[in-house]
Scaffold this motif. Structure first.
Motif, PDB file in Angstrom:
ATOM      1  N   LYS A   1       0.702  -1.105  -0.181  1.00 38.27           N
ATOM      2  CA  LYS A   1      -0.021  -0.126   0.031  1.00 38.27           C
ATOM      3  C   LYS A   1       0.748   1.061   0.109  1.00 38.27           C
ATOM      4  O   LYS A   1       2.118   1.478   0.639  1.00 38.27           O
TER       5      LYS A   1
ATOM      6  N   PRO B   1       0.363   6.822   3.041  1.00 39.71           N
ATOM      7  CA  PRO B   1      -0.936   7.883   3.108  1.00 39.71           C
ATOM      8  C   PRO B   1      -0.130   9.164   3.040  1.00 39.71           C
ATOM      9  O   PRO B   1       0.720   9.580   3.623  1.00 39.71           O
TER      10      PRO B   1
ATOM     11  N   GLN C   1      -7.311   7.633  -0.278  1.00 38.90           N
ATOM     12  CA  GLN C   1      -6.991   6.131  -0.315  1.00 38.90           C
ATOM     13  C   GLN C   1      -8.023   4.959  -0.435  1.00 38.90           C
ATOM     14  O   GLN C   1      -7.406   3.860  -0.504  1.00 38.90           O
TER      15      GLN C   1
END
Length: 89
Positions: free
Chosen positions: A49, A52, A58
């Motif tokens: 991932k 952030p 997201q």
């Protein structure tokens, strides 16, 4: 900056670029492990991932890789280009 939150103010251009580089290294490592690893062991690996970032949504989930203008995993095409075996073979 006008209208920015304190969280967004901490993300300067150099931090954005470092996060992009870190994401790129993680994605490249993932691709190499999938291409050259044992398909039985790497079959269930999930892509990393991204780090952030403030102001970036997201919730968009997509693990489709575009390669050569086609949709799909791209593993077979990448294996042909780099001379390895694809995890899907």
């Amino acid at each position: 900056m006008r209208g920015s939150t304190p969280d967004e103010d901490q993300w300067t251009l150099d931090r954005q670029l470092l996060a992009t580089i870190a994401d790129s290294v993680r994605e490249t490592t993932f691709a190499l492990v999938r291409l050259h690893g044992d398909p039985k062991k790497t079959k269930h690996m999930k892509p990393p991932k991204p780090i952030p970032r403030p102001g970036v949504n997201q919730s968009k989930k997509s693990n489709v890789i575009r390669f050569g203008g086609r949709h799909g995993s791209g593993a077979a095409q990448l294996a042909q280009v780099f001379g390895g075996r694809a995890a899907t073979q």
